[in-house]
Design an enzyme around this catalytic site. Structure first.
Site, PDB file in Angstrom:
ATOM      1  N   ALA A   1       0.832  -1.205   0.000  1.00 52.75           N
ATOM      2  CA  ALA A   1       0.000   0.000   0.000  1.00 52.75           C
ATOM      3  C   ALA A   1       0.867   1.256   0.000  1.00 52.75           C
ATOM      4  O   ALA A   1       0.686   2.150  -0.833  1.00 52.75           O
ATOM      5  CB  ALA A   1      -0.931  -0.016   1.204  1.00 52.75           C
TER       6      ALA A   1
ATOM      7  N   ARG B   1     -10.899 -19.310   5.449  1.00 47.04           N
ATOM      8  CA  ARG B   1      -9.858 -19.504   6.450  1.00 47.04           C
ATOM      9  C   ARG B   1     -10.403 -19.719   7.853  1.00 47.04           C
ATOM     10  O   ARG B   1      -9.914 -20.584   8.582  1.00 47.04           O
ATOM     11  CB  ARG B   1      -8.968 -18.274   6.475  1.00 47.04           C
ATOM     12  CG  ARG B   1      -8.184 -18.172   5.212  1.00 47.04           C
ATOM     13  CD  ARG B   1      -7.407 -16.904   5.165  1.00 47.04           C
ATOM     14  NE  ARG B   1      -6.440 -17.014   4.079  1.00 47.04           N
ATOM     15  CZ  ARG B   1      -5.580 -16.073   3.770  1.00 47.04           C
ATOM     16  NH1 ARG B   1      -5.551 -14.952   4.451  1.00 47.04           N
ATOM     17  NH2 ARG B   1      -4.738 -16.249   2.785  1.00 47.04           N
TER      18      ARG B   1
ATOM     19  N   GLU C   1      -3.536  -2.764   5.196  1.00 41.99           N
ATOM     20  CA  GLU C   1      -4.003  -3.493   6.367  1.00 41.99           C
ATOM     21  C   GLU C   1      -4.228  -2.560   7.563  1.00 41.99           C
ATOM     22  O   GLU C   1      -4.979  -2.899   8.483  1.00 41.99           O
ATOM     23  CB  GLU C   1      -2.980  -4.586   6.738  1.00 41.99           C
ATOM     24  CG  GLU C   1      -3.503  -5.578   7.757  1.00 41.99           C
ATOM     25  CD  GLU C   1      -2.465  -6.642   8.149  1.00 41.99           C
ATOM     26  OE1 GLU C   1      -1.435  -6.739   7.478  1.00 41.99           O
ATOM     27  OE2 GLU C   1      -2.705  -7.352   9.127  1.00 41.99           O
TER      28      GLU C   1
END
Lengths: 224, 248, 637
Positions: C44, C330, C425
Site C-alpha cells: 500500500a 480460512r 491493512e
C-alpha cells in the site's frame, strides 16, 4: 565521454579486455603447440627449422607478433591491477572465510594471480632461452639445438613441467571465464564450453609437457 | 545443544570493533540461527549487558533483512537458505561458531552485525525498473510472455537483496545482484524499451558504489539463498556489450 | 465524533465513477507545492508513494527498514485476486464483490467492497506493465488458480512468491521516483507520533533508528500504511518488527479505531515447536488446492501418518463441506482444525496439528507437477521440520495472521482526523470480519495505486493549508512528549525482558481472544492485560541508551502499545455479542457449530474513540446497509 572509453573504464569492460586477450593467447598456445609438434619429426630438426624460418620471414606473422606481445602485457598488467583493486573492496577482512567450500581451487583469486605470475616468470625465462639467442643475439645455434641442450638439464625441464601444470590451472578457470564474460554461457552453450574447456586446460599443457619429457628422455639414452 | 560463539561487536559505524566470546547454552536443535541469537540476547539483557544487534524481520527467508557470515560462510553452512532459515541442528553440539557482519566497502557496519546495504537500493534507483506510470498501461493479456521467458525471469526476480553474493565474493562484487534485476527485466517484453539504458545505468551505479570486479569464480551463486544462477551475469555482460555497441 | 462514511449516491456500479468525476482536482503545476508524508513502504505505502509522486506531488516516504523492499507484504505467498475471467468460468466484478462481502460475513461496506472488486483488474494490468513475472500458460497468457472461499479461478500468482514480486514491482516504481528526486526516502525511521495542527494532520515525529535522534517532519497530508497489529499475539506470521505504534499513536490523537476484534487466523501454518519459537511460518493457503486435510478417526492415534489406512482417516473438511471441501474460508478451516485438536484428534508430538496430505495429488499428477507448483513451500517445510512432505503429510495448525480491523476510514480512505489517510491493512478495510485468501495484496495495491491517488488530491484541493514549520509549538510539544516517552522506557530498569512480557501477553491473547472467544475468557483477558501492563512499566528490562541503535528500546516501545491495543481488542470482542467471520464467540453458534451473526443488533462498524489515559474508550457505530447483497447465513456446505 566516448562510449568506447566509457565502456573500457566500466567493470565489465575491463573484464571483456581480459577475456578477449586471454582467448587470443589461447589461440596462440594452440598454434605454438602445433608448430612445436614438429620437434617430434625425428629428422634432426629439419622441418622444425624450416617452420621457424617461415615464422621469422613472414611479415604478417611479425605483425601479429607485436599484438601478441602487447596482449600478453595487457593481460598481465590488467590482471594484476584488477587483483590489486579488488583486494581493497573489503576494508576489514573476515576472520573466518571459507571460499574453498564454494569455489574450486583453480577459480580462487589467489590461484589465478599466483599461476598467472608464475606463467609470466616462465615466459621471461622461456624467451631468454629460445627467443633472445636466436632473434636478438642472432647466435649460431639453431632453435632445435637450443631445445635439445636446454631440456637435457632435468632442473630446467622440471621448471617447465611445473609451469605447464600451473598453466593448466590458469586455463581451467580462464577459458570458461572468458565465455562467461562475453555472455556466452547459458543453458545451451555451457555444456559445449565446458567440454571444450577440458580439451584446452588438459590437453594443451599435456602437449607442451611432452616436449621436455621427450628431449630429456632422448638425452638420457644418449640419442643426440 | 551448546555452542561457543565468537561474535563481532562494534558499537557504531566509526568505532573500532572486536570479537567477543559467548556461551550459548541449552539451544534446541529446531531453533533457527536467529532464535539462538534471541536466546543469547535474552540472557545478555538479563545480565544487564547490551544484546547483539542484527537485522532481521520476516524470519521466513524472503525479506532479505538478515545476513551474517557464519563460520566463514554467508548465511551459514547450508545451501539455499537465509540466516533465518538455518537451523541449529545443522551444527555440531559444542561447536564454536564465528559470526561476522557482511564485509564490503559499500556495506559499512552500522552496529555489531548490522550493515548498511542502501547501495543496492541506489543501483535499483539508477534504472532497475520499467518506467510504467500508474494507470498508463495496457490490458494485462495484451502482452503475452512465453512461459520459458516468464519462468526464467521469475528465477532472476526471486532475488531477496540480502547481499550474500557481495559478502561471499572475494572481490566484494555485486554482479549477481545487479544481473538478477537486469536479466529479469531484459527477458520480458515489457522491459525491452529501456533495456540498453537500464543495464548501462545500473552498471555505472554499481561501479560508483565501489563494488569489486567479477572474476567469475561463482562464490555468489553457491551462497545465494535463492539460487540465482550466474548465467544471469552472462546475460548482463551480453546486454551491456550489446547496449554499448548498438545504443547511443 | 461523527462517522460520516461519505459513500457516494447512485447505483453501486456507478458510485466510484461518479465519485471520481465529482472530486476536485489539483492543477498539475500546483501539485509540486504540496507535500505528502507516507509512512510504510509495503504494497500500500510503496504504491501510494509512487503513484502520488507520479502525479507530481512531493512525497516523503518513511520506513523502519533500511530499504522499502523489506516490508512484510513480501511474505505473502499465494496470489492476488482479480475478476478478469481469463479462466472463462463465470467470474465478474459482481461475483468478486459478492464473494468478498460474503467471505467477510457481511460486516464490510458494500460500496468499498464493490470499488475494490472494480479496480482489482487494473492492478494486474499495472503489475504486468511493471514486469512482475506472473505465472503464464504455454500460450504466454496469464495463468490463474483457485483459492479459499471462491469457486472460480481468479487468483494470479508468481510461484509461491506473489507478495514478493508485487512488492518488488511497487518498490521499483517507488525507486524510480526516488531516483528522480520526486520522493525522498527516509530509511530506518520509526513513526512515534502524529502532529495535528488546527485539526489537520500535518506532521509526524520519528525516531531515527540509526542514531536515536528524534526528528520532526511536516507536510500537507499524512498517509499511514503501516500494516496490521497481529503481533499483539506475540506468535504470529507477521514479521518480527511489524507493529501497531503508528496507528495506535494516531488513535490516541483522535483517529477512531474500528473493529479491533476482527483478527484472522490462518489455517495452514507450521505448528509451534517450543518456547524458543520467535514466530510462526505460514504455508500458502494455495496448498489446500491439492492437499487433503485429515486426522485419524481414532482419538489419540499414535501411528505414523503413512501407517493409518485410508478407511481410518477422517477427511473432515470434505465430510462436513462437500461442495467447498478443503477450500472453505480460512476461519472455518482454522476453527475446525482447532476443534479436532481440542477433541483429541490432533497429531504430531504436541498433538496440536492436523495433516495436509499431498499423496493423492502426487499420485495423480506426479511429483514434478507438485514441485513446479509448490516446490519452494515444500522446501521451506522440509527445512523447518526436517520432514519430507513429498513422503509424509505436512502437519499444519492455525496461527494469527492478519487483522481486518484498523483505523476507521471513510470512502475516501480518510480517518476521523482530517488529512490523515490510512491504507492497506492499517485501515479497517474492505474485508469485514474475515478476509478471503489473495485479497490482502489486492486491497493494499487497490488503495495505493487506484484509490488514494484520486481521493487524497480531492482533500488537498478542497482545503487550505497554512504554512507550517517543524519548529512551531505544536511540533515542539509532541517532540518533547516523544522524548519523554523514550526516557521513561529507559528509566524502568526492571528485571523481566521485554520479550518475556510480550510472550506473556501473547499467551493471554491466544487463549482468551484468539480463535474461539467467550465472555469468561475475554473478561479474564481484560483483567490480565492491565496486570501485564503494570508489570511492564514496573519491571521491564529496557537496556541501553536512546542515542544510538537500540533494538531493545524499539521493541519496548512497540510492546507498550500492544499492551494498550490488546485491551481495546478484548473489549471490542466482548462487546460484539455475535459470531462473525474471524470473530467467533462460542456463545453464538449454530447447532452445527457455525458462526451465528446477529444482524439486527450488530450490523455496524464498531469505531472506538480514545478519551484519555485510563478512561474507557467511547463506542461509535456506523450502521452497515446492504442494498445489493442480502446477508444470509454464510454456508460453504
Amino acid at each position: 565521454m566516448n562510449s568506447i572509453v566509457e565502456y573500457y573504464l566500466s567493470s565489465i569492460g575491463k573484464k571483456i579486455v581480459m577475456s578477449l586477450t586471454g582467448l587470443f593467447l589461447i589461440i596462440f598456445l594452440v598454434e605454438h603447440l602445433i608448430g612445436n609438434m614438429l620437434l617430434f619429426a625425428n629428422d634432426g630438426g629439419a622441418k622444425y627449422e624450416a617452420y621457424s624460418a617461415f615464422l621469422v620471414g613472414n611479415l604478417v606473422i611479425r605483425f601479429i607478433e607485436i599484438f601478441l606481445f602487447a596482449f600478453i602485457c595487457f593481460h598481465a598488467i590488467l590482471g594484476v591491477w584488477l587483483w590489486f583493486v579488488n583486494r581493497y573492496k573489503r576494508d576489514t577482512g573476515y576472520k573466518k572465510y571459507r571460499l574453498r567450500d564454494n569455489v574450486p581451487l583453480a577459480s580462487r583469486t589467489w590461484t589465478i594471480i599466483t599461476t598467472g605470475s608464475f606463467i609470466a616468470l616462465f615466459l621471461l625465462i622461456h624467451l631468454r632461452s629460445f627467443f633472445w639467442p636466436v632473434r636478438i643475439e642472432g647466435g649460431h645455434m639453431s632453435e632445435y639445438d637450443l631445445v635439445c641442450r636446454a631440456f637435457s638439464d632435468p632442473l630446467y625441464g622440471g621448471f617447465y613441467l611445473a609451469a605447464f601444470i600451473l598453466l593448466g590451472m590458469h586455463l581451467k578457470h580462464g577459458f570458461q571465464s572468458a565465455f562467461q564474460t562475453l555472455g556466452l554461457r547459458n543453458r545451451k552453450f555451457t555444456p559445449i564450453i565446458d567440454a571444450a574447456a577440458f580439451i584446452v586446460w588438459f590437453f594443451i599443457p599435456l602437449g607442451y609437457a611432452s616436449i621436455p619429457v621427450y628431449f630429456f628422455y632422448y638425452s638420457q639414452i644418449g640419442g643426440r | 545443544m551448546n555452542f561457543t560463539l565468537h561474535i563481532w561487536r562494534q558499537s557504531s559505524a566509526d568505532s573500532e570493533g572486536h570479537f567477543e566470546t559467548y556461551e550459548a547454552r541449552n539451544i534446541p536443535g529446531e531453533a533457527s540461527f536467529l532464535e539462538m541469537l534471541d536466546i543469547l540476547n535474552d540472557s545478555l539483557v538479563t545480565d544487564g549487558k547490551e544484546p547483539v544487534a542484527f537485522d532481521h524481520d520476516c524470519r521466513e527467508g524472503i525479506c532479505g533483512s538478515c545476513g551474517m557470515m557464519i563460520n566463514g560462510r554467508a548465511h551459514g553452512p547450508g545451501r539455499k537458505q537465509a540466516t533465518c532459515d538455518a537451523r541449529m541442528r545443522m551444527f555440531e553440539d559444542g561447536q564454536s561458531i564465528t559470526v561476522e557482519p557482511w564485509r564490503a566497502k559499500p556495506f559499512p557496519v552500522i552496529k555489531d552485525l548490522m550493515v548498511d546495504r542502501r547501495a543496492f537500493d541506489r543501483i535499483i534507483q539508477a534504472g532497475g525498473f520499467i518506467s510504467a506510470r500508474t494507470n498508463a498501461i495496457p490490458e494485462a493479456n495484451a502482452i503475452p510472455v512465453s512461459k520459458p521467458a516468464a519462468d526464467e525471469a521469475m528465477d532472476a526476480a526471486a532475488c531477496i537483496g540480502c547481499g550474500a553474493c557481495v559478502a561471499a565474493c572475494p572481490n566484494s562484487s555485486a554482479m549477481l545482484f545487479v544481473a538478477a534485476k537486469v536479466s529479469h527485466l531484459a527477458l520480458l517484453p515489457q522491459g525491452q524499451i529501456e533495456r540498453g539504458d537500464r543495464v548501462q545505468r545500473m552498471v555505472a551505479q554499481m561501479d560508483k558504489e565501489g563494488f569489486g570486479n567479477c572474476s567469475n569464480n561463482y562464490a555468489c551463486e553457491a551462497e545465494c539463498p535463492k539460487e540465482i544462477s550466474v548465467t544471469h551475469i552472462a546475460r548482463m555482460n551480453r546486454e551491456f556489450l550489446r547496449a554499448k555497441i548498438y545504443e547511443r | 465524533m461523527v462517522l460520516d462514511s461519505k459513500i457516494p449516491e447512485g447505483p453501486i456500479e456507478k458510485k466510484w465513477t461518479n465519485h471520481r468525476f465529482s472530486m476536485k482536482l489539483v492543477n498539475p503545476s500546483n501539485r509540486r507545492k504540496y507535500s505528502i508524508i507516507v509512512v510504510g513502504t509495503g504494497l500500500a505505502g510503496a504504491s501510494a508513494a509512487a503513484s502520488l509522486a507520479d502525479l507530481g506531488y512531493k512525497v516523503l516516504s518513511f520506513s523502519y527498514h533500511e530499504s522499502p523492499r523489506r516490508a512484510h507484504s513480501i511474505a505473502a505467498q499465494g496470489g492476488i485476486n482479480a475478476p478478469k475471467n481469463y479462466a472463462n468460468d463465470g467470474d465478474s466484478i459482481y461475483r468478486l464483490f459478492y464473494d468478498t462481502l460474503k467471505g467477510g460475513d457481511y460486516r464490510a461496506r458494500e460500496a468499498n467492497v464493490y470499488r475494490l472488486a472494480e479496480v482489482s483488474g487494473s492492478i494486474i494490468d499495472q503489475c504486468v506493465a511493471q514486469g512482475v513475472p506472473f505465472a503464464r500458460d504455454y500460450a504466454g497468457y496469464l495463468d490463474t488458480r483457485s483459492f479459499g472461499g471462491a469457486q472460480v479461478s481468479r487468483t494470479f500468482y508468481a510461484r509461491g512468491q506473489t507478495g514478493q514480486q508485487l512488492l518488488l514491482g511497487a518498490y521499483s516504481a517507488l525507486s524510480r521516483q526516488i531516483g528522480a528526486g520526486q520522493v525522498i526516502f527516509y530509511d530506518r525511521r520509526e513513526m512515534l507520533d502524529l502532529v495535528v495542527v488546527d485539526e489537520q494532520a500535518r506532521g509526524i515525529i520519528c525516531r531515527n533508528l540509526k542514531n536515536g535522534a528524534i526528528e520532526s517532519y511536516a507536510a500537507d497530508a499524512i498517509v499511514l500504511a503501516t500494516g496490521g497489529y497481529g503481533n499483539t499475539f506475540f506468535l504470529s506470521t507477521m514479521a518480527k518488527a511489524s507493529n501497531a505504534t503508528a496507528i495506535w499513536r494516531a488513535y490516541k490523537k483522535g483517529a477512531a479505531f474500528a473493529n479491533p476484534c476482527y483478527t484472522q487466523i490462518h489455517p495452514t501454518c507450521i505448528p509451534v515447536g517450543g518456547e524458543y519459537q520467535s514466530k510462526l511460518t505460514l504455508m500458502s493457503e494455495s496448498l489446500r488446492n491439492d492437499g487433503r486435510i485429515w486426522v485419524p478417526k481414532k482419538a489419540g492415534d499414535l501411528r505414523r501418518p503413512n501407517e493409518v489406512p485410508e478407511e481410518e482417516r477422517d477427511y473432515y473438511l470434505e465430510r462436513m463441506y462437500p461442495s467447498f471441501g478443503n477450500l472453505v474460508p480460512r476461519d472455518v478451516a482454522s476453527r475446525r482444525a482447532k476443534e479436532m485438536c481440542d477433541n483429541g484428534f490432533g497429531v504430531g508430538p504436541t498433538k496440536t496439528a492436523v495433516y495436509l496430505d499431498f499423496s493423492d495429488a502426487i499420485n495423480r499428477n506426479g511429483k514434478k507437477w507438485i514441485e513446479e507448483k509448490y516446490g519452494n513451500l515444500f522446501d521451506m517445510y522440509h527445512e523447518i521440520t526436517a520432514e519430507n512432505p513429498y513422503k509424509t503429510p505436512m502437519r499444519i495448525f492455525p496461527a494469527m495472521h492478519y487483522t481486518m480491523g484498523g483505523l476507521w476510514v471513510d470512502y475516501n480512505l480518510m480517518s476521523t482526523i482530517p488529512g490523515l489517510f490510512v491504507i492497506g491493512e492499517a485501515n479497517f478495510s474492505d474485508h469485514g470480519a474475515n478476509r478471503l485468501g489473495a485479497s490482502a495484496l489486492m486491497q493494499g495495491l487497490a488503495d495505493g495505486y487506484f484509490v488514494l491517488p484520486y481521493t487524497l488530491p480531492n482533500y488537498l484541493a478542497s482545503h487550505s493549508f497554512k504554512k507550517i514549520f517543524a519548529e512551531q509549538p505544536e511540533f515542539k510539544e509532541i517532540f518533547s512528549a516523544v522524548n519523554a516517552g523514550t526516557k521513561k522506557l529507559l528509566s524502568i530498569r526492571g528485571k523481566t525482558t521485554v520479550t518475556d512480557i510480550h510472550r506473556e501477553l501473547g499467551k493471554v491473547m491466544w487463549e482468551d481472544a484468539g480463535m474461539g472467544r467467550n465472555a469468561k475468557g475475554l473478561k479474564h483477558a481484560l483483567k490480565r492485560i492491565p496486570e501485564i501492563r503494570e508489570k511492564f512499566w514496573n519491571d521491564a528490562n529496557v537496556i541501553g541508551e536512546s542515542g544510538s541503535v537500540n533494538l531493545e528500546l524499539e521493541k519496548a516501545g512497540r510492546v507498550a502499545d500492544f499492551l494498550e491495543l490488546s485491551e481495546l481488542l478484548a473489549a471490542d470482542a466482548l462487546h460484539r455479542e455475535e459470531s462473525c467471520g474471524g470473530h467467533f464467540r462460542e456463545e453464538h453458534q449454530t447447532p452445527a457449530g457455525e458462526a451465528k451473526r446477529n444482524d439486527k443488533k450488530f450490523a455496524y462498524v464498531a469505531a472506538w474513540e480514545y478519551t484519555g489515559a485510563g478512561r474507557k474508550p467511547v463506542l461509535h457505530k456506523e450502521p452497515l446497509k446492504f442494498e445489493y447483497v442480502k446477508p444470509s447465513e454464510r454456508s460453504y456446505k
